[in-house]
Design an enzyme around this catalytic site. Structure first.
Site, short mmCIF file in Angstrom:
data_model
loop_
_atom_site.label_atom_id
_atom_site.label_comp_id
_atom_site.label_asym_id
_atom_site.label_seq_id
_atom_site.Cartn_x
_atom_site.Cartn_y
_atom_site.Cartn_z
N GLU A 89 1.03 -0.74 -0.37
CA GLU A 89 -0.15 0.25 -0.16
C GLU A 89 1.12 1.14 0.34
O GLU A 89 2.07 1.35 0.09
CB GLU A 89 -1.05 -0.17 1.36
CG GLU A 89 -0.38 0.01 2.72
CD GLU A 89 -0.64 -0.27 4.08
OE1 GLU A 89 -1.86 -0.86 3.52
OE2 GLU A 89 -0.70 0.64 4.80
N CYS A 109 7.07 -7.18 7.28
CA CYS A 109 8.29 -7.20 8.21
C CYS A 109 8.63 -7.85 8.69
O CYS A 109 7.84 -8.42 9.59
CB CYS A 109 8.32 -5.57 8.74
SG CYS A 109 9.50 -4.73 8.89
N CYS A 351 0.51 1.94 9.08
CA CYS A 351 1.16 0.84 8.00
C CYS A 351 0.53 -0.55 8.39
O CYS A 351 0.13 -0.76 8.89
CB CYS A 351 3.01 0.88 8.29
SG CYS A 351 3.26 -0.40 9.64
N1 SAH Z 1 9.66 -0.14 9.87
C1 SAH Z 1 9.61 1.37 9.44
C2 SAH Z 1 8.94 1.93 8.86
C3 SAH Z 1 8.02 2.03 8.29
S1 SAH Z 1 6.40 1.44 9.76
C4 SAH Z 1 9.54 2.44 10.94
O1 SAH Z 1 9.65 1.14 12.02
O2 SAH Z 1 9.86 2.96 11.35
C5 SAH Z 1 6.28 3.63 10.00
C6 SAH Z 1 6.17 4.10 11.39
O3 SAH Z 1 4.36 3.54 11.78
C7 SAH Z 1 6.57 3.91 12.90
O4 SAH Z 1 6.64 5.16 13.26
C8 SAH Z 1 4.94 3.11 13.15
O5 SAH Z 1 5.81 2.83 14.59
C9 SAH Z 1 4.34 3.64 13.09
N2 SAH Z 1 3.25 2.33 13.38
C10 SAH Z 1 3.20 1.31 13.00
N3 SAH Z 1 1.64 0.41 13.43
C11 SAH Z 1 1.19 1.88 14.02
C12 SAH Z 1 0.35 1.56 15.35
N4 SAH Z 1 -0.91 0.33 15.42
N5 SAH Z 1 -0.20 2.78 14.77
C13 SAH Z 1 0.47 4.31 15.38
N6 SAH Z 1 1.31 4.02 14.35
C14 SAH Z 1 1.66 3.21 13.76
FE1 SF4 Z 2 8.26 -2.61 10.60
FE2 SF4 Z 2 6.19 -2.78 11.41
FE3 SF4 Z 2 7.54 -2.32 13.71
FE4 SF4 Z 2 7.79 -0.58 11.34
S1 SF4 Z 2 6.83 -0.67 12.94
S2 SF4 Z 2 9.46 -1.98 11.93
S3 SF4 Z 2 7.06 -1.52 9.99
S4 SF4 Z 2 6.90 -4.04 12.24
#
Ligand code: SAH
Ligand code: SF4
Length: 363
Positions: A89, A109, A351
């Site tokens: 996405e 991931c 995400c």
């Molecule tokens: N893997 C990388 C980039 C993708 S995640 C990382 O973790 O930085 C992108 C962002 O979405 C991250 O900061 C992550 O913490 C946030 N995220 C993931 N799941 C989430 C949720 N359930 N609620 C709010 N933010 C979330």
């Molecule tokens: Fe992977 Fe989600 Fe953690 Fe980012 S927040 S590192 S996408 S598991």
């Protein structure tokens, strides 16, 4: 040669013995005229256009299957299917004069952060550079079509109207970009290429859970991209609980690597902090965060937890007051912060969530 080069249209044209200016024409058609198929590249001789179509060279390797738009219309998310029928996405955020795209870098991931839907999926594979690049190309085509429809004017590929192109890219979709380093860097170069997207490296943010070797490589690269570190906790123990990868890359060493990146690039680091009620939003958490970042060039982005049923009942959304309290504590330490609300609940935009949801609906 990487798999990615093999599948690029540029490589194919060269292998066919086409002249460099033909490659340029194709690139101009794809990235600047924003055509939707090879036959739209009218500067090419018809036989070459036909050959591209006949050889079944994919014009796109990702296919949009579903889009949703937020109630205010400013945020739009599209789910794509890859050629091997996997789902990824990408999100477009529209601000006046500024368009930002959030891209995915992997299918799933491997990091397994406790609050993240993508983490629950595990890892299937890395995205190719082309699959990453085409997410942004898709949005540029949408923006062009909307503008042409609205104004009735002719598209100007060499000088597109202000604000109608994607100007910022954040690697905050599905996946961990620094575990797909080569392809992410190759995509960054394409985004930056003046003849392709012409997006300044300073307008590109790589968000990482804290993969130290990747941060070190990025430091050596000397590319002034923005780095966002998904911190979520300011003590090693709590961070290991929320972000399992912290066990491999412990907080102290991680901060050293981030400091080196910051010193070399001169850049302020963004610290992402998903706020989980009762877990990391207590007063002591704010104090620890303030102490950790007080002498650093930092900006904290608080993201209220977006509830995922598959992530367990013990994770709850925080109230806004608790985040304001954290912000006040940070202010005491001179650390600036903001609360990110844009990727709201209404479209389950954190995400990985859309990909999961529509899988269920399709079954
Ligand atoms: N893997 C990388 C980039 C993708 S995640 C990382 O973790 O930085 C992108 C962002 O979405 C991250 O900061 C992550 O913490 C946030 N995220 C993931 N799941 C989430 C949720 N359930 N609620 C709010 N933010 C979330
Ligand atoms: Fe992977 Fe989600 Fe953690 Fe980012 S927040 S590192 S996408 S598991």
């Amino acid at each position: 040669m990487t798999d990615d080069k093999k599948e690029s249209i540029e490589h194919l044209l060269r292998a066919w013995g086409e002249k460099p200016y033909r490659v340029e024409q194709v690139n101009h058609g794809i990235y600047r005229e924003l055509v939707s198929h090879f036959s739209g590249i009218t500067s090419l001789p018809i036989d070459l256009r036909e050959k591209l179509e006949k050889e079944k060279i994919a014009f796109s390797v990702i296919r949009p299957v579903k889009s949703i738009r937020s109630a205010d219309g400013n945020t739009e998310k599209t789910l794509f299917e890859t050629e091997d029928k996997k789902r990824i996405e990408s999100v477009l955020m529209r601000h006046i004069g500024r368009k930002t795209v959030c891209v995915s870098s992997q299918i799933g991931c491997p990091a397994g952060c406790v609050f993240c839907a993508t983490g629950k999926m595990g890892i299937t594979r890395n995205l190719t550079a082309r699959e990453i690049v085409e997410q942004v190309l898709f949005w540029n085509r949408i923006l062009k079509e909307e503008w042409v429809k609205e104004t009735g004017e002719k598209w100007k590929p060499t000088n597109p109207p202000h604000g109608v192109r994607v100007r910022n890219i954040v690697f905050m979709g599905m996946g961990e970009p620094l575990l797909n380093y080569e392809n992410v860097l190759s995509a960054v170069k394409t985004f930056n290429d003046p003849k392709k997207f012409n997006i300044g490296v300073r307008h590109i943010t790589i968000s990482t859970v804290g993969v130290i070797p990747g941060i070190e490589r990025l430091t050596e690269e000397n590319l002034p991209v923005h780095l966002a570190l998904s911190l979520h906790a300011a003590t090693n123990d709590l961070r290991s609980e929320l972000v399992p990868m912290n066990k491999a890359f412990p907080l102290r060493k991680l901060m050293d690597a981030v400091d080196r990146f910051s010193a070399r690039s001169g850049r302020r680091i963004f610290y992402e902090y998903v706020v989980l009620d009762g877990k990391n939003n207590r007063e002591e958490d704010g104090e620890a965060l303030g102490k950790l970042l007080s002498r650093r060039l930092a900006h904290v982005n608080f993201i209220p937890y977006n509830v995922n049923p598959e992530c367990g009942k013990d994770l709850r959304k925080p109230d806004i007051e608790s985040i304001r309290r954290m912000q006040n504590i940070l202010m005491k330490y001179g650390v600036p912060s903001t609360v990110r609300m844009t990727m709201g609940d209404e479209m389950a935009a954190a995400c990985g969530q859309l990909a999961n949801k529509s899988d269920e609906e399709d079954e």
